[in-house]
Scaffold this motif. Structure first.
Motif, PDB file in Angstrom:
ATOM      1  N   GLU A  20       0.845  -1.193   0.000  1.00  0.00           N
ATOM      2  CA  GLU A  20       0.000   0.000   0.000  1.00  0.00           C
ATOM      3  C   GLU A  20       0.886   1.250   0.000  1.00  0.00           C
ATOM      4  OE1 GLU A  20      -3.407   0.443  -0.144  1.00  0.00           O
ATOM      5  OE2 GLU A  20      -3.322  -1.684  -0.676  1.00  0.00           O
ATOM      6  N   PRO A  21       0.442   2.306  -0.683  1.00  0.00           N
ATOM      7  CA  PRO A  21       1.234   3.541  -0.660  1.00  0.00           C
ATOM      8  C   PRO A  21       1.198   4.188   0.728  1.00  0.00           C
ATOM      9  CG  PRO A  21      -0.609   3.724  -2.204  1.00  0.00           C
ATOM     10  CD  PRO A  21      -0.704   2.394  -1.566  1.00  0.00           C
ATOM     11  N   LEU A  22       2.239   4.961   1.011  1.00  0.00           N
ATOM     12  CA  LEU A  22       2.262   5.777   2.221  1.00  0.00           C
ATOM     13  C   LEU A  22       1.199   6.874   2.072  1.00  0.00           C
ATOM     14  CD1 LEU A  22       6.128   6.104   2.649  1.00  0.00           C
ATOM     15  CD2 LEU A  22       4.580   4.565   3.857  1.00  0.00           C
ATOM     16  N   PRO A  23       0.804   7.504   3.166  1.00  0.00           N
ATOM     17  CA  PRO A  23      -0.229   8.554   3.077  1.00  0.00           C
ATOM     18  C   PRO A  23       0.146   9.644   2.068  1.00  0.00           C
ATOM     19  CG  PRO A  23       0.212   7.998   5.364  1.00  0.00           C
ATOM     20  CD  PRO A  23       1.238   7.269   4.534  1.00  0.00           C
ATOM     21  N   GLU A  24      -0.852  10.054   1.294  1.00  0.00           N
ATOM     22  CA  GLU A  24      -0.671  11.080   0.258  1.00  0.00           C
ATOM     23  C   GLU A  24      -1.988  11.819   0.075  1.00  0.00           C
ATOM     24  OE1 GLU A  24      -1.687   8.385  -3.662  1.00  0.00           O
ATOM     25  OE2 GLU A  24       0.375   8.367  -2.940  1.00  0.00           O
ATOM     26  N   GLU A  57      12.357   0.728 -13.731  1.00  0.00           N
ATOM     27  CA  GLU A  57      11.425  -0.151 -13.055  1.00  0.00           C
ATOM     28  C   GLU A  57      10.180   0.656 -12.733  1.00  0.00           C
ATOM     29  OE1 GLU A  57      13.264  -1.926  -9.632  1.00  0.00           O
ATOM     30  OE2 GLU A  57      15.121  -2.312 -10.718  1.00  0.00           O
ATOM     31  N   PHE A  58       9.191  -0.016 -12.149  1.00  0.00           N
ATOM     32  CA  PHE A  58       7.952   0.674 -11.798  1.00  0.00           C
ATOM     33  C   PHE A  58       8.202   1.791 -10.789  1.00  0.00           C
ATOM     34  CE2 PHE A  58       4.147   1.073  -9.129  1.00  0.00           C
ATOM     35  CZ  PHE A  58       3.264   1.533 -10.092  1.00  0.00           C
ATOM     36  N   ASP A  59       8.989   1.512  -9.753  1.00  0.00           N
ATOM     37  CA  ASP A  59       9.348   2.534  -8.777  1.00  0.00           C
ATOM     38  C   ASP A  59      10.817   2.339  -8.382  1.00  0.00           C
ATOM     39  OD1 ASP A  59       8.994   0.206  -7.276  1.00  0.00           O
ATOM     40  OD2 ASP A  59       7.376   1.008  -6.058  1.00  0.00           O
ATOM     41  N   HIS A  60      11.403   3.391  -7.803  1.00  0.00           N
ATOM     42  CA  HIS A  60      12.848   3.376  -7.539  1.00  0.00           C
ATOM     43  C   HIS A  60      13.167   3.846  -6.128  1.00  0.00           C
ATOM     44  CE1 HIS A  60      14.449   2.457 -11.522  1.00  0.00           C
ATOM     45  NE2 HIS A  60      13.453   3.166 -12.012  1.00  0.00           N
ATOM     46  N   PRO A  61      14.226   3.267  -5.531  1.00  0.00           N
ATOM     47  CA  PRO A  61      14.722   3.771  -4.243  1.00  0.00           C
ATOM     48  C   PRO A  61      15.567   5.024  -4.484  1.00  0.00           C
ATOM     49  CG  PRO A  61      16.074   1.940  -4.961  1.00  0.00           C
ATOM     50  CD  PRO A  61      14.964   2.077  -5.976  1.00  0.00           C
ATOM     51  N   CYS A  62      15.792   5.788  -3.424  1.00  0.00           N
ATOM     52  CA  CYS A  62      16.554   7.033  -3.604  1.00  0.00           C
ATOM     53  C   CYS A  62      17.986   6.768  -4.051  1.00  0.00           C
ATOM     54  CB  CYS A  62      16.504   7.902  -2.352  1.00  0.00           C
ATOM     55  SG  CYS A  62      17.283   7.216  -0.897  1.00  0.00           S
ATOM     56  N   GLY A  63      18.542   5.592  -3.749  1.00  0.00           N
ATOM     57  CA  GLY A  63      19.894   5.274  -4.191  1.00  0.00           C
ATOM     58  C   GLY A  63      20.036   5.147  -5.695  1.00  0.00           C
ATOM     59  N   VAL A  86       3.093  14.858  -5.492  1.00  0.00           N
ATOM     60  CA  VAL A  86       3.815  14.632  -6.743  1.00  0.00           C
ATOM     61  C   VAL A  86       4.262  13.176  -6.862  1.00  0.00           C
ATOM     62  CG1 VAL A  86       5.819  15.307  -8.136  1.00  0.00           C
ATOM     63  CG2 VAL A  86       4.597  17.028  -6.785  1.00  0.00           C
ATOM     64  N   LEU A  87       4.759  12.626  -5.761  1.00  0.00           N
ATOM     65  CA  LEU A  87       5.249  11.248  -5.764  1.00  0.00           C
ATOM     66  C   LEU A  87       4.338  10.348  -4.943  1.00  0.00           C
ATOM     67  CD1 LEU A  87       9.105  11.544  -5.122  1.00  0.00           C
ATOM     68  CD2 LEU A  87       7.899  11.448  -7.299  1.00  0.00           C
ATOM     69  N   ARG A  88       4.344   9.091  -5.297  1.00  0.00           N
ATOM     70  CA  ARG A  88       3.734   8.032  -4.493  1.00  0.00           C
ATOM     71  C   ARG A  88       4.899   7.188  -3.983  1.00  0.00           C
ATOM     72  NH1 ARG A  88      -0.621   6.161  -7.459  1.00  0.00           N
ATOM     73  NH2 ARG A  88      -1.818   7.520  -6.082  1.00  0.00           N
ATOM     74  N   GLN A  89       4.881   6.895  -2.695  1.00  0.00           N
ATOM     75  CA  GLN A  89       5.937   6.075  -2.110  1.00  0.00           C
ATOM     76  C   GLN A  89       5.336   4.843  -1.456  1.00  0.00           C
ATOM     77  OE1 GLN A  89       8.077   9.030   0.380  1.00  0.00           O
ATOM     78  NE2 GLN A  89       9.819   8.477  -0.895  1.00  0.00           N
ATOM     79  N   ARG A  90       6.090   3.749  -1.551  1.00  0.00           N
ATOM     80  CA  ARG A  90       5.713   2.492  -0.911  1.00  0.00           C
ATOM     81  C   ARG A  90       6.904   1.992  -0.104  1.00  0.00           C
ATOM     82  NH1 ARG A  90       2.900   2.300  -5.814  1.00  0.00           N
ATOM     83  NH2 ARG A  90       0.717   1.737  -5.549  1.00  0.00           N
ATOM     84  N   ARG A  96      12.190   2.575   0.918  1.00  0.00           N
ATOM     85  CA  ARG A  96      11.057   3.270   0.299  1.00  0.00           C
ATOM     86  C   ARG A  96      11.368   3.461  -1.174  1.00  0.00           C
ATOM     87  NH1 ARG A  96       8.759   7.769   4.551  1.00  0.00           N
ATOM     88  NH2 ARG A  96       8.053   6.185   6.018  1.00  0.00           N
ATOM     89  N   ARG A  97      10.359   3.200  -1.984  1.00  0.00           N
ATOM     90  CA  ARG A  97      10.521   3.353  -3.429  1.00  0.00           C
ATOM     91  C   ARG A  97       9.480   4.357  -3.912  1.00  0.00           C
ATOM     92  NH1 ARG A  97      13.680  -0.964  -5.581  1.00  0.00           N
ATOM     93  NH2 ARG A  97      12.682  -0.743  -7.590  1.00  0.00           N
ATOM     94  N   SER A  98       9.854   5.135  -4.921  1.00  0.00           N
ATOM     95  CA  SER A  98       9.024   6.245  -5.385  1.00  0.00           C
ATOM     96  C   SER A  98       8.677   6.133  -6.852  1.00  0.00           C
ATOM     97  CB  SER A  98       9.769   7.573  -5.176  1.00  0.00           C
ATOM     98  OG  SER A  98      10.119   7.753  -3.830  1.00  0.00           O
ATOM     99  N   GLU A  99       7.516   6.678  -7.173  1.00  0.00           N
ATOM    100  CA  GLU A  99       7.066   6.833  -8.556  1.00  0.00           C
ATOM    101  C   GLU A  99       6.295   8.151  -8.636  1.00  0.00           C
ATOM    102  OE1 GLU A  99       3.597   4.737  -9.961  1.00  0.00           O
ATOM    103  OE2 GLU A  99       3.202   4.017  -7.933  1.00  0.00           O
ATOM    104  N   VAL A 100       6.223   8.731  -9.806  1.00  0.00           N
ATOM    105  CA  VAL A 100       5.436   9.941 -10.010  1.00  0.00           C
ATOM    106  C   VAL A 100       3.966   9.542 -10.155  1.00  0.00           C
ATOM    107  CG1 VAL A 100       5.036  11.936 -11.524  1.00  0.00           C
ATOM    108  CG2 VAL A 100       7.372  11.127 -11.125  1.00  0.00           C
ATOM    109  N   ARG A 101       3.090  10.318  -9.589  1.00  0.00           N
ATOM    110  CA  ARG A 101       1.650  10.063  -9.692  1.00  0.00           C
ATOM    111  C   ARG A 101       1.151  10.577 -11.059  1.00  0.00           C
ATOM    112  NH1 ARG A 101      -1.124  12.176  -4.246  1.00  0.00           N
ATOM    113  NH2 ARG A 101      -2.949  11.452  -5.417  1.00  0.00           N
ATOM    114  N   ILE A 102       1.569   9.914 -12.096  1.00  0.00           N
ATOM    115  CA  ILE A 102       1.327  10.388 -13.461  1.00  0.00           C
ATOM    116  C   ILE A 102      -0.163  10.562 -13.751  1.00  0.00           C
ATOM    117  CG2 ILE A 102       1.558   9.795 -15.915  1.00  0.00           C
ATOM    118  CD1 ILE A 102       4.263   8.478 -15.185  1.00  0.00           C
ATOM    119  N   ASP A 103      -0.956   9.531 -13.550  1.00  0.00           N
ATOM    120  CA  ASP A 103      -2.390   9.630 -13.870  1.00  0.00           C
ATOM    121  C   ASP A 103      -3.075  10.709 -13.041  1.00  0.00           C
ATOM    122  OD1 ASP A 103      -2.136   7.618 -15.744  1.00  0.00           O
ATOM    123  OD2 ASP A 103      -2.848   6.037 -14.390  1.00  0.00           O
TER     124      ASP A 103
END
Length: 124
Positions: A20-24, A57-63, A86-90, A96-103
């Motif tokens: 599940e994503p972190l709160p956003e 990949e679908f989402d990426h870590p900060c490293g 702007v970002l969704r994190q899981r 923690r991995r991040s992706e942009v909330r494109i849609d």
């Protein structure tokens, strides 16, 4: 007058079994001034631009970004982008991995992500 090709935003399908994503903020609660505030730093703008254009990949870590910054500093920037919507994190274990909330962003602010993708490299 010559036109330049617009950068292609990379959209990858979500893999099964994502945490599940972190709160956003909800889509209807996204505010342009809050998003602009979060994107006002060159490093944050670069984070979003790279996730839009260079993701592997679908989402990426900060490293994955390879920024020469302390982890605490990067964590702060990613949190600011997530809290602005702007970002969704899981959370994957300790990572923690991040992706942009494109849609969501395209729905609420059409053209914003194209503008970000077209911006030049910054923040490195």
């Amino acid at each position: 007058m010559a036109t330049t090709a617009r950068p292609v935003i990379r959209v990858l399908p979500a893999p099964p079994g994502l945490p599940e994503p972190l709160p956003e903020p909800a889509v209807e609660d996204l505010r342009l001034e809050t998003i602009f505030g979060a994107l006002s730093g060159p490093l944050r703008l670069e984070i979003v631009r790279r996730l839009l254009l260079e993701r592997e990949e679908f989402d990426h870590p900060c490293g994955w970004f390879g920024f020469d910054r302390p982890k605490s500093s990067l964590t702060h920037h990613f949190k600011a982008l997530r809290e602005a919507g702007v970002l969704r994190q899981r959370q994957y274990g300790l990572e923690r991995r991040s992706e942009v909330r494109i849609d969501d962003l395209n729905t609420r602010f059409p053209g914003l992500l194209d503008l970000i993708a077209s911006s030049s490299e910054s923040g490195r």
